[in-house]
Write a protein that holds these residues in place. Structure first.
Motif, PDB file in Angstrom:
ATOM      1  N   ASN A 161       0.850  -1.181   0.000  1.00  0.00           N
ATOM      2  CA  ASN A 161       0.000   0.000   0.000  1.00  0.00           C
ATOM      3  C   ASN A 161       0.890   1.238   0.000  1.00  0.00           C
ATOM      4  OD1 ASN A 161       0.979  -0.220   2.551  1.00  0.00           O
ATOM      5  ND2 ASN A 161      -0.967  -0.639   3.531  1.00  0.00           N
ATOM      6  N   GLY A 162       0.294   2.419  -0.025  1.00  0.00           N
ATOM      7  CA  GLY A 162       1.076   3.640  -0.060  1.00  0.00           C
ATOM      8  C   GLY A 162       1.849   3.882   1.227  1.00  0.00           C
ATOM      9  N   PHE A 163       2.603   4.970   1.256  1.00  0.00           N
ATOM     10  CA  PHE A 163       3.398   5.284   2.433  1.00  0.00           C
ATOM     11  C   PHE A 163       3.494   6.792   2.603  1.00  0.00           C
ATOM     12  CE2 PHE A 163       6.267   5.064  -1.123  1.00  0.00           C
ATOM     13  CZ  PHE A 163       7.160   6.101  -0.933  1.00  0.00           C
ATOM     14  N   ALA A 164       3.822   7.223   3.805  1.00  0.00           N
ATOM     15  CA  ALA A 164       3.991   8.640   4.119  1.00  0.00           C
ATOM     16  C   ALA A 164       5.449   8.887   4.480  1.00  0.00           C
ATOM     17  CB  ALA A 164       3.091   9.041   5.279  1.00  0.00           C
ATOM     18  N   VAL A 165       5.967  10.032   4.034  1.00  0.00           N
ATOM     19  CA  VAL A 165       7.346  10.410   4.330  1.00  0.00           C
ATOM     20  C   VAL A 165       7.324  11.443   5.449  1.00  0.00           C
ATOM     21  CG1 VAL A 165       9.468  11.422   3.402  1.00  0.00           C
ATOM     22  CG2 VAL A 165       8.064   9.941   1.972  1.00  0.00           C
ATOM     23  N   PHE A 166       7.752  11.034   6.630  1.00  0.00           N
ATOM     24  CA  PHE A 166       7.817  11.881   7.824  1.00  0.00           C
ATOM     25  C   PHE A 166       6.482  12.562   8.119  1.00  0.00           C
ATOM     26  CE2 PHE A 166      12.250  12.058   6.158  1.00  0.00           C
ATOM     27  CZ  PHE A 166      12.815  11.261   7.127  1.00  0.00           C
ATOM     28  N   GLY A 167       5.389  12.003   7.645  1.00  0.00           N
ATOM     29  CA  GLY A 167       4.074  12.566   7.902  1.00  0.00           C
ATOM     30  C   GLY A 167       3.756  13.810   7.100  1.00  0.00           C
ATOM     31  N   PHE A 168       4.657  14.228   6.208  1.00  0.00           N
ATOM     32  CA  PHE A 168       4.438  15.453   5.440  1.00  0.00           C
ATOM     33  C   PHE A 168       3.707  15.204   4.127  1.00  0.00           C
ATOM     34  CE2 PHE A 168       8.319  16.742   7.856  1.00  0.00           C
ATOM     35  CZ  PHE A 168       7.677  17.676   8.656  1.00  0.00           C
ATOM     36  N   SER A 169       4.113  14.163   3.419  1.00  0.00           N
ATOM     37  CA  SER A 169       3.493  13.906   2.116  1.00  0.00           C
ATOM     38  C   SER A 169       3.192  12.420   1.984  1.00  0.00           C
ATOM     39  CB  SER A 169       4.415  14.361   0.981  1.00  0.00           C
ATOM     40  OG  SER A 169       5.640  13.688   1.040  1.00  0.00           O
ATOM     41  N   ASP A 170       2.047  12.135   1.394  1.00  0.00           N
ATOM     42  CA  ASP A 170       1.612  10.758   1.196  1.00  0.00           C
ATOM     43  C   ASP A 170       1.867  10.343  -0.243  1.00  0.00           C
ATOM     44  OD1 ASP A 170       0.681  10.479   3.782  1.00  0.00           O
ATOM     45  OD2 ASP A 170      -1.261  11.354   3.273  1.00  0.00           O
ATOM     46  N   PHE A 171       2.390   9.143  -0.411  1.00  0.00           N
ATOM     47  CA  PHE A 171       2.602   8.577  -1.733  1.00  0.00           C
ATOM     48  C   PHE A 171       1.666   7.389  -1.890  1.00  0.00           C
ATOM     49  CE2 PHE A 171       6.581  10.716  -0.914  1.00  0.00           C
ATOM     50  CZ  PHE A 171       6.812  11.357  -2.128  1.00  0.00           C
ATOM     51  N   PRO A 172       0.818   7.411  -2.903  1.00  0.00           N
ATOM     52  CA  PRO A 172      -0.102   6.290  -3.086  1.00  0.00           C
ATOM     53  C   PRO A 172       0.630   5.067  -3.610  1.00  0.00           C
ATOM     54  CG  PRO A 172      -0.309   7.808  -4.904  1.00  0.00           C
ATOM     55  CD  PRO A 172       0.654   8.434  -3.925  1.00  0.00           C
ATOM     56  N   TYR A 173      -0.084   3.944  -3.640  1.00  0.00           N
ATOM     57  CA  TYR A 173       0.462   2.707  -4.186  1.00  0.00           C
ATOM     58  C   TYR A 173       0.845   2.953  -5.640  1.00  0.00           C
ATOM     59  CZ  TYR A 173       0.716  -2.269  -5.251  1.00  0.00           C
ATOM     60  OH  TYR A 173       1.145  -3.504  -5.631  1.00  0.00           O
ATOM     61  N   PRO A 174       2.123   2.846  -6.011  1.00  0.00           N
ATOM     62  CA  PRO A 174       2.564   3.266  -7.340  1.00  0.00           C
ATOM     63  C   PRO A 174       2.186   2.315  -8.476  1.00  0.00           C
ATOM     64  CG  PRO A 174       4.416   2.471  -6.082  1.00  0.00           C
ATOM     65  CD  PRO A 174       3.232   2.461  -5.169  1.00  0.00           C
ATOM     66  N   VAL A 175       2.175   1.012  -8.242  1.00  0.00           N
ATOM     67  CA  VAL A 175       1.946   0.047  -9.315  1.00  0.00           C
ATOM     68  C   VAL A 175       0.840  -0.906  -8.909  1.00  0.00           C
ATOM     69  CG1 VAL A 175       2.992  -1.753 -10.717  1.00  0.00           C
ATOM     70  CG2 VAL A 175       4.357   0.202 -10.025  1.00  0.00           C
ATOM     71  N   ASN A 176      -0.195  -0.995  -9.722  1.00  0.00           N
ATOM     72  CA  ASN A 176      -1.301  -1.897  -9.409  1.00  0.00           C
ATOM     73  C   ASN A 176      -1.161  -3.245 -10.090  1.00  0.00           C
ATOM     74  OD1 ASN A 176      -2.614  -0.045  -7.791  1.00  0.00           O
ATOM     75  ND2 ASN A 176      -3.612   0.911  -9.529  1.00  0.00           N
ATOM     76  N   ASN A 177      -0.265  -3.367 -11.052  1.00  0.00           N
ATOM     77  CA  ASN A 177      -0.086  -4.609 -11.802  1.00  0.00           C
ATOM     78  C   ASN A 177       0.854  -5.536 -11.025  1.00  0.00           C
ATOM     79  OD1 ASN A 177       0.336  -6.619 -13.650  1.00  0.00           O
ATOM     80  ND2 ASN A 177       0.655  -5.219 -15.379  1.00  0.00           N
ATOM     81  N   LEU A 178       0.399  -6.744 -10.718  1.00  0.00           N
ATOM     82  CA  LEU A 178       1.181  -7.675  -9.913  1.00  0.00           C
ATOM     83  C   LEU A 178       2.451  -8.129 -10.624  1.00  0.00           C
ATOM     84  CD1 LEU A 178       1.399  -9.311  -7.315  1.00  0.00           C
ATOM     85  CD2 LEU A 178       0.086 -11.114  -8.439  1.00  0.00           C
ATOM     86  N   GLU A 179       2.386  -8.382 -11.935  1.00  0.00           N
ATOM     87  CA  GLU A 179       3.573  -8.839 -12.668  1.00  0.00           C
ATOM     88  C   GLU A 179       4.671  -7.778 -12.680  1.00  0.00           C
ATOM     89  OE1 GLU A 179       0.577  -9.120 -14.709  1.00  0.00           O
ATOM     90  OE2 GLU A 179       0.173 -11.176 -14.077  1.00  0.00           O
ATOM     91  N   VAL A 180       4.283  -6.518 -12.855  1.00  0.00           N
ATOM     92  CA  VAL A 180       5.268  -5.425 -12.850  1.00  0.00           C
ATOM     93  C   VAL A 180       5.881  -5.299 -11.461  1.00  0.00           C
ATOM     94  CG1 VAL A 180       5.552  -2.945 -13.136  1.00  0.00           C
ATOM     95  CG2 VAL A 180       4.133  -4.200 -14.731  1.00  0.00           C
TER      96      VAL A 180
END
Length: 51
Positions: free
Chosen positions: A4-23
């Motif tokens: 799933n996505g992640f947050a960097v020091f609580g300042f900015s959220d990054f969503p899940y970058p790739v939805n394709n399992l093979e990639v």
């Protein structure tokens, strides 16, 4: 490589970058192999310096 996505020091959220399992699996394998190659090169380099 993320479930799933992640947050960097609580300042900015990054969503899940790739939805394709093979990639996602390809990049996980590429990351693992590059880490193995880098570790091997470091061991060889330190061995050459120590010799």
């Amino acid at each position: 490589m993320l479930d799933n996505g992640f947050a960097v020091f609580g300042f900015s959220d990054f969503p899940y970058p790739v939805n394709n399992l093979e990639v996602n699996q390809f990049f996980l394998a590429a990351h693992r192999y590059s880490c193995i190659v880098l570790s091997t090169m470091m061991v060889i380099h330190v061995s050459a310096v120590a010799a």
